[in-house]
Design a protein around this motif. Structure first.
Motif: not given
Length: 841
Positions: A555, A569, A608
């Protein structure tokens, strides 16, 4: 020239064995291994012309540096040069094959110096007589030499120090101890010089920071304190000492026993958190672990309590910063762990970098001589922290380093770590009469006493045991100890039922920079086995019968993006039934000189997490970090949060054991986690104000509160969940008044009301409702760890005595004052049952 070749290289850091593997798979490649210190040399540009090889690349030792190699090969041998900046160009020669190990070479050499096994531990009287005999023949320069320490090489832990090479200093008797001898060969080389070439042949002490492991790495101290398992922590320190001692280390720069209330300070990772009672128990356990039953035993090392004192109170959480606290806070909060460590027999104490009452600790006579030596009765070695004697002048408390050296000696500082103020100025200060020779005698007397205690005066090489390094270092037994303590150190912060994971639950996607990272050891470790650290993915993979059900995407990196990383991701997360977000701090973001203004996860990791959470999958946050973090957003958006800290060599296995329910988490926080950074320092044992915030007055304005958030932390001291639930009965007291020599028995019945066996840390707190000075709203005074099966109950009883009620009063003495007290027992510092009693003296 294809194949395996080896050479021995003398670097300023250590004698190194270097093994080259030259291969040709379409293009030439050169793989390099170094021992005993893994330098992670990577050559990515390799050219071969005839019998000559040239390559360039990089190596990592603290930071990344340039590496170059130029070799000329014959049939079975080679010659050439290896350039490792900043060490410079090293001439090398070697031969084909793996070659003999450094241990084999050293063992043949050291066997010539081994003393008979019949050497016995000297009595105190024998040591005293020998020390006085030596003092009688020592010159001023000899004495100053024993009080001076140098680095094992020109590699520096802090700022560069102008100094002669260690070989020269040792040979001239200008060093009594060595810092940073990472390699047993280096220990042997320098000890041999000391014994054979220095004026009096006095052996050296070898110092190192063995904070949470030597080669087998255990959880960082803030993590292992969360286990509340005193005996397990003691065993971890004993293992660490055992591994270090066989490599020649005799003097530890640990444990760190500073109380730490401000999570911005990077060094919270090295301590036991915010509570002086728990901190005292762990200080004692660590000293007992490192020093064992006798310092004469070859598998123990001298413990050094650091940093004396109040270093953890640095303003703004900024390392090396000013400290300005009251005498009461000093004695009631910061002193107890030191008193406990001294009570356990710690052989050394290290000063803090901060000032107290305007005087730097390295030259603070009031604290080092009056308090530590005279009031507390400490007769061991006081060692300066790195460069702190020079820093007396930088602080502005001395005109120059000469005056700083005098201040340090007057404060009874025995050893100057690495810098050279003692060497440069003490002889002249004695000659002038400004410093008395008797002051040097007192310092050297303490140093020599410990050199006799550990046996090196009779057998200088007794700790140089290369034949045992391979047996002890990173052994299966030690790794199992690390794994067990790592499991106990994990704290479950949130769980809505998604944990424990079921092995047949479907696909699991591990997303984040710590999913396959080996950066799980934390700061202050120098293990040559760091490449064998068990990652989270490796730990989970071992539990998964079908490897295709375990997905992974990094990620991002810890603090920066990866091109296409977020997209990959999300692709992996979409394909999974459950997501594990593996986020946190890199080891360089915690520890010394790693203070942070904001204690949140880096922005790239938060982005993320936000994008993954939008998928609506059951999501578990697994944290790797060295301090409390701001987790308010994650508390609202994650299904479970698992605080794993830096868990050490077996991290991945320990985390997987917990995630899959093979171990029911029982860890409890030893530092409070704030809602926002602006709350810190936030801690449970604070004082009431004159206008305290209560449930009834929280809507009022003129009270002690924030306009934009709560006073209390997100997760309080002592907090930690389990996969089962525990219920507490009301508190029973056997009496409600207590006299001076009496004791009150406070009991609760704890029941496992869930469906899984588990451990619970039952915590006892007391509150002194009024006194000659204001007292904290509650203070930890006891705990018991119990194991209960589903439906099982246990009555837990605590004995409350006068000793539990004592504190440093306005009368400048420790005493229990008459008055009313509250008793709290519960699962953490916030969720407690309550009772009351009166102490009538």
């Amino acid at each position: 020239m294809l194949g395996i070749w080896n050479t021995m290289v003398e670097t300023p850091l250590a004698k190194m064995k270097v093994v080259f593997n030259i291969d040709n798979n379409e293009t030439y490649s050169l793989l390099v291994k170094t021992a005993p210190i893994p330098m992670n040399i990577i050559f990515d540009a390799v050219t071969i012309e005839g019998n000559r090889l040239q390559a360039s690349g990089r190596f990592t030792l603290i930071s990344e540096n340039i590496a170059e190699i130029n070799l000329l090969f014959a049939e079975e041998t080679f010659t050439g040069s290896l350039t490792l900046h900043p060490f410079g160009e090293l001439t090398i020669e070697g031969q084909r094959g793996e070659g003999v190990s450094l241990s084999e070479v050293l063992l043949k050499e050291v066997e010539k110096y081994r003393k008979p096994d019949s050497i016995k531990e000297r009595t105190e009287e024998e040591i005293r007589e020998e020390v006085e005999r030596l003092l009688g023949i020592m010159t001023i320069q000899d004495k100053v030499g024993q009080m001076s320490q140098c680095l094992a090489s020109n590699f520096s832990f802090g700022g560069d120090v102008e100094s002669d090479p260690p070989e020269k200093l040792v040979a001239e008797g200008k060093a009594g101890s060595i810092l940073g001898a990472f390699d047993i060969n280096r220990v042997f080389e320098l000890q041999k010089i000391a014994v054979e070439q220095s004026p009096l042949g006095i052996p050296l002490l070898f110092n190192a920071d063995i904070i949470h492991g030597h080669q087998t790495i255990f959880p960082v101290p803030l993590a292992w304190s969360s286990s509340w398992d005193i005996e397990a922590i003691k065993r971890a320190c004993a293992v660490s000492a055992k591994e270090a001692a066989v490599s020649g280390i005799t003097y530890n720069h640990g444990p760190m026993v500073d109380i730490t209330r401000d999570a911005r300070w990077g060094r919270v990772v090295e301590g036991a958190g915010e509570d002086p009672y728990l901190g005292s128990l762990l200080a004692r356990a660590q000293v007992e672990g490192f020093q064992g039953d006798s310092l004469f035993h070859e598998e123990t090392i001298i413990a050094c309590l650091k940093h004396f004192i109040a270093y953890g109170a640095a303003e703004g959480g900024r390392d090396y910063n000013t400290v300005d606290i009251s005498e009461g806070t000093l004695r009631n909060v910061y002193l107890p762990p030191f008193k406990a460590g001294l009570g356990a027999g710690a052989g050394s104490v290290m000063n803090a970098f901060n000032i107290y009452q305007g005087v730097p600790l390295a030259g603070n006579k009031t604290l080092l001589k009056d308090l530590l030596r005279e009031e507390l009765g400490f007769d061991g070695m006081i060692i300066s922290d790195y460069g702190s004697i020079d820093e007396i002048a930088i602080h502005g408390a001395a005109r120059d380093n000469k005056e700083a050296a005098k201040m340090a000696v007057d404060a009874t500082m025995d050893i100057e770590m690495v810098t050279t103020a003692y060497l440069k100025y003490l002889p002249a200060l004695v000659e002038e009469g400004t410093v008395k020779e008797e002051q040097l005698d007192e310092a050297v007397r303490r140093i020599l006493t410990y050199k006799f205690k550990i046996g090196i005066m009779d057998d200088p090489f007794r700790y140089v045991r290369p034949e045992l390094e391979s047996e002890y270092h990173f052994s299966a037994e030690h790794l199992q100890e690390s794994r067990e303590l790592a499991k106990k150190s994990i704290v479950l912060l949130k769980n809505n039922g998604v944990l424990p994971l079921q092995k047949d639950h479907g696909k699991i996607a591990v997303i984040g920079p710590f999913g396959s990272s080996k950066d799980l050891l934390g700061p202050w470790q120098f293990s040559k086995y760091s490449d064998k650290t068990v990652t989270l993915m490796e730990g989970l993979s071992e539990k998964s019968s079908k490897k295709e059900t375990l997905l992974f995407a990094e990620g991002c990196l810890a603090d920066c993006e990866i091109e296409g990383g977020l997209e990959e991701a999300l692709r992996q997360a979409k394909a999974a039934d459950t997501v594990i977000l593996a986020l946190g701090e890199s080891s360089g973001m915690s520890g010394e000189a790693a203070s942070r203004m904001e204690i949140e996860l880096p922005e790239v990791q938060k982005r993320l997490a936000e994008e993954v959470s939008k998928l609506g999958k059951p999501t578990v946050l697994v944290l790797t970090n060295g301090r409390p973090l701001v987790l308010e957003w994650f508390e609202r958006h994650m299904d479970a949060i698992v605080e794993t800290w830096f868990l050490g060599s077996e991290a991945g296995h320990a985390i997987a054991d917990v995630l899959f329910g093979e171990y029911n988490p029982a860890g409890k926080l030893t530092m409070s986690f704030p809602y926002k950074t602006g709350q810190v320092p936030v801690y449970y044992n604070h004082f009431n104000t004159g206008r305290p915030l209560t449930v009834k007055n929280q809507q009022e304005k003129f009270i002690s509160k924030y306009l934009d958030g709560p006073n209390h932390p997100l997760y309080p001291f002592g907090y930690g969940l389990s996969y089962t639930t525990f219920t507490y009965s009301e508190i029973e007291l056997n009496q409600i008044t207590m006299r001076k020599d009496d004791a009150i028995q406070a009991s609760v019945t704890v029941t496992n009301s869930g469906s899984m066996s588990g451990e619970e840390v039952v915590q006892l707190y007391l509150q002194d409702l009024y006194g000659s000075v204001v007292r904290p709203v509650k203070e930890l005074k006891g705990f018991k760890k119990i194991h209960l099966n589903p439906g099982e109950s246990e009555k837990v009883t605590f004995s409350i005595t006068e000793e539990n009620l004592k504190y440093y009063t306005t009368g400048m003495s420790y005493k229990a004052e008459e008055g009313e007290f509250k008793v709290y027992i519960g699962t953490n510092s916030k969720e407690v049952k309550e009772a009351a009693f009166e102490f009538i003296g």
